[in-house]
Design a protein around this motif. Structure first.
Motif, PDB file in Angstrom:
ATOM      1  N   UNK A   1     -58.561 -46.049 -28.741  1.00 22.23           N
ATOM      2  CA  UNK A   1     -58.290 -45.803 -30.157  1.00 22.23           C
ATOM      3  C   UNK A   1     -57.551 -44.472 -30.262  1.00 22.23           C
ATOM      4  N   UNK A   2     -56.547 -44.459 -31.127  1.00 20.28           N
ATOM      5  CA  UNK A   2     -55.610 -43.340 -31.210  1.00 20.28           C
ATOM      6  C   UNK A   2     -55.725 -42.677 -32.577  1.00 20.28           C
ATOM      7  N   UNK A   3     -55.682 -41.370 -32.594  1.00 17.06           N
ATOM      8  CA  UNK A   3     -55.689 -40.633 -33.860  1.00 17.06           C
ATOM      9  C   UNK A   3     -54.488 -41.027 -34.704  1.00 17.06           C
ATOM     10  N   UNK A   4     -54.681 -41.099 -36.021  1.00 20.05           N
ATOM     11  CA  UNK A   4     -53.560 -41.392 -36.894  1.00 20.05           C
ATOM     12  C   UNK A   4     -52.679 -40.147 -37.031  1.00 20.05           C
ATOM     13  N   UNK A   5     -51.377 -40.330 -37.249  1.00 20.66           N
ATOM     14  CA  UNK A   5     -50.488 -39.179 -37.412  1.00 20.66           C
ATOM     15  C   UNK A   5     -50.802 -38.395 -38.686  1.00 20.66           C
TER      16      UNK A   5
ATOM     17  N   UNK B   1     -62.318 -45.470 -25.597  1.00 20.38           N
ATOM     18  CA  UNK B   1     -61.608 -44.237 -25.266  1.00 20.38           C
ATOM     19  C   UNK B   1     -60.870 -43.740 -26.504  1.00 20.38           C
ATOM     20  N   UNK B   2     -60.980 -42.467 -26.779  1.00 17.09           N
ATOM     21  CA  UNK B   2     -60.258 -41.865 -27.898  1.00 17.09           C
ATOM     22  C   UNK B   2     -59.212 -40.919 -27.346  1.00 17.09           C
ATOM     23  N   UNK B   3     -57.993 -40.981 -27.902  1.00 15.83           N
ATOM     24  CA  UNK B   3     -56.951 -40.036 -27.523  1.00 15.83           C
ATOM     25  C   UNK B   3     -56.312 -39.473 -28.790  1.00 15.83           C
ATOM     26  N   UNK B   4     -56.282 -38.167 -28.858  1.00 14.94           N
ATOM     27  CA  UNK B   4     -55.639 -37.501 -29.996  1.00 14.94           C
ATOM     28  C   UNK B   4     -54.144 -37.382 -29.684  1.00 14.94           C
ATOM     29  N   UNK B   5     -53.487 -38.525 -29.602  1.00 21.05           N
ATOM     30  CA  UNK B   5     -52.063 -38.549 -29.261  1.00 21.05           C
ATOM     31  C   UNK B   5     -51.208 -37.922 -30.349  1.00 21.05           C
ATOM     32  N   UNK B   6     -51.746 -37.821 -31.550  1.00 20.89           N
ATOM     33  CA  UNK B   6     -50.997 -37.228 -32.660  1.00 20.89           C
ATOM     34  C   UNK B   6     -51.023 -35.703 -32.640  1.00 20.89           C
ATOM     35  N   UNK B   7     -51.757 -35.118 -31.702  1.00 16.65           N
ATOM     36  CA  UNK B   7     -51.851 -33.659 -31.657  1.00 16.65           C
ATOM     37  C   UNK B   7     -50.483 -33.011 -31.512  1.00 16.65           C
ATOM     38  N   UNK B   8     -49.602 -33.651 -30.753  1.00 18.48           N
ATOM     39  CA  UNK B   8     -48.272 -33.101 -30.548  1.00 18.48           C
ATOM     40  C   UNK B   8     -47.361 -33.193 -31.752  1.00 18.48           C
ATOM     41  N   UNK B   9     -47.798 -33.926 -32.772  1.00 14.24           N
ATOM     42  CA  UNK B   9     -47.019 -34.066 -34.004  1.00 14.24           C
ATOM     43  C   UNK B   9     -47.449 -33.074 -35.073  1.00 14.24           C
ATOM     44  N   UNK B  10     -48.592 -32.434 -34.893  1.00 12.09           N
ATOM     45  CA  UNK B  10     -49.330 -31.785 -35.964  1.00 12.09           C
ATOM     46  C   UNK B  10     -49.220 -30.262 -35.907  1.00 12.09           C
TER      47      UNK B  10
END
Length: 233
Positions: free
Chosen positions: A154-158, A184-193
């Motif tokens: 599951x991925x963090x929302x942007x 599994x959780x990944x804060x893939x939106x961290x690089x956008x924020x």
């Protein structure tokens, strides 16, 4: 079901290429995802790359579909984060996404899919509509039950520039839920924020959807999590 059309609301009008979605007072934004075919378990799309690392399926909204000519068939656009997961050597096995889709719409529409891992990026529209997280969580449970893939990311929302606190709160709840469920959780939106919860410069074209550069950042972070799962497996 919301499609590729414009809806006027009080407050900021959020634009994407060829479509705009907006609701509510105080700029409550609707984000979804462009129409995909249903995931019917018929196997990987013909257009998908040959799997080097394995196969992944997707359930989501416009953040996944973006500008894809035919997402469900594996004809992915440069604005879709899934493109960059494929570029990393994972084969796209199909999925479901629709512009304006809430988690309830996803749960009602998705079917079973055969893949090594399910990537679920969902919830922006739930935040926009003010749907309580408990309802979102129940819908995420339904999606995962129906899809039938054991390994779930599951991925963090942007970010949402008009509702930064809403996106941040959703992601906090999502990470806790993933821990409880064994996903599994990944804060893939961290690089956008940014530090204030909005999009970094160049990462979005409308304060809601990632730009091509933003989609690449998102997809590469997701691919990194998928590779990590391979190492742990």
């Amino acid at each position: 079901m919301l499609g590729r059309r414009a809806a006027a609301g009080v407050g900021e009008v959020v634009r994407r290429v060829g479509a705009a979605l907006a609701v509510g007072a105080c700029a409550t934004l609707i984000v979804g995802c462009s129409a995909l075919g249903p995931a019917d378990g018929t196997g990987p799309p013909e257009a998908s790359a040959v799997a080097v690392h394995g196969t992944f399926a997707v359930v989501g909204d416009s953040i996944a579909d973006a500008d894809s000519p035919d997402f469900a068939a594996g004809d992915l656009g440069a604005g879709s984060w899934a493109t960059y997961v494929v570029d990393d050597g994972f084969a796209f096995a199909g999925g479901w996404a629709e512009w304006g889709a809430t988690t309830a719409m996803m749960a009602d529409s998705v079917g079973s899919i055969e893949a090594d891992v399910l990537v679920l990026l969902a919830g922006t529209n739930d935040v926009a509509f003010g749907i309580p997280f408990d309802e979102s969580a129940a819908n995420l449970d339904r999606i995962i039950d129906v899809v039938g893939i054991e390994d779930v990311v599951v991925v963090s929302i942007p970010p949402m520039d008009a509702l930064p606190a809403g996106a941040d709160a959703y992601n906090e709840h999502l990470e806790d839920l993933a821990g409880d469920r064994g996903w599994r959780f990944v804060d893939a939106s961290a690089g956008l924020r940014t530090t204030d919860g909005r999009f970094r410069d160049g990462m979005s074209f409308d304060g809601l959807h990632p730009s091509v550069d933003g989609a690449r950042v998102l997809g590469e972070a997701i691919a990194g999590e998928l590779r990590e799962g391979l190492r742990e497996g």
